[in-house]
Design a protein around this motif. Structure first.
Motif: not given
Length: 251
Positions: A84-89, A196-203, A74-78
């Motif tokens: 913008g939102p905070v996103v977790a993968g 990576i899932i969180a970062k790409v989704t948010r970007d 589990i990790d997050e981006a943002g």
């Protein structure tokens, strides 16, 4: 005698014992072009060996807790942006899965993240994404919003994980055993995949926002407080996706 093109094709498609056999076969070929091809092939093989070792080292936590069948990173981006939102993968990978090139998303180029995003989606046993809005971040603060996004990501997996490997934090409100790992996105393949899932989704989302509100430069700054973003914030005021509690120093 084989041409350089034929030898190149053979070497490019060979690894391990097969490559060593070919190198032995062409070792006595005096042509400079052939020797150059052999050196290039050996360097490629050495680079691959080092990459395999690096990725294997990133599976040390997964191997340490191998008694669990479903290990979820589990990790997050943002957490830091002004907008913008905070996103977790959340990602569960098969035990024997090794993804070449995987790393902390912050250490990768945008193109490499996109490439790995596709590889993770293809190879993962389960992928979940959670997202918490700027309004909710202002309401409950960014740490609580991050936890909320992580709980959403775990719920979105479609299966119940047996163990969570988290990047640094311990997520409240979950009954699944958790292992917080400092700088986990650089130490665990599962956490790196989640990052990576969180970062790409948010970007991707911020790039879509940029089409609607181009004045803030969201496609390039992704909501972070670049000088140009702050100037636009002062000039145009906050948008609907700005975090009000994050911009009090600027407007």
């Amino acid at each position: 005698m084989k041409t350089l093109s034929e030898i190149r094709a053979e070497l490019e498609g060979a690894q391990g014992a097969e490559l060593e056999r070919l190198c032995g076969e062409y070792e006595q070929d005096a042509r400079k072009g052939v020797q150059k091809l052999l050196n290039q092939a050996r360097r490629r093989e050495e680079a691959l060996r080092k990459e395999l070792e690096r990725v294997e080292a990133m599976c040390s936590y997964e191997k340490e807790y191998a008694k669990y069948e479903l290990i979820c990173g589990i990790d997050e981006a943002g957490r830091g942006p002004l907008a913008g939102p905070v996103v977790a993968g959340a990602v569960i990978l098969p035990k024997d899965c090794r993804i070449m090139g995987i790393n902390d998303s912050k250490k990768l180029s945008a193109g490499k993240r996109e490439e790995l995003f596709a590889a993770i989606q293809e190879k993962a046993s389960a992928v979940g994404v959670g997202m918490v809005s700027p309004e909710r971040i202002d309401e409950i603060n960014i740490l609580q919003a991050t936890y909320e996004a992580m709980r959403q990501a775990v719920a979105a997996l479609g299966v119940v994980p047996e163990l969570l490997l988290n990047d640094a934090v311990r997520i409240p409100g979950l009954s699944v055993p958790q292992v917080p790992i400092i700088k986990g996105d650089a130490k665990s393949q599962s956490i790196a995949a989640a990052s990576i899932i969180a970062k790409v989704t948010r970007d991707r989302l911020m790039e879509e926002y940029d089409k609607i509100m181009p004045e803030y430069g969201f496609a390039s700054n992704k909501g972070y407080g670049s000088a140009a973003h702050i100037e636009a914030l002062k000039k145009y005021g906050p948008s609907l996706i700005h975090r009000k509690t994050f911009i009090t120093h600027f407007i």
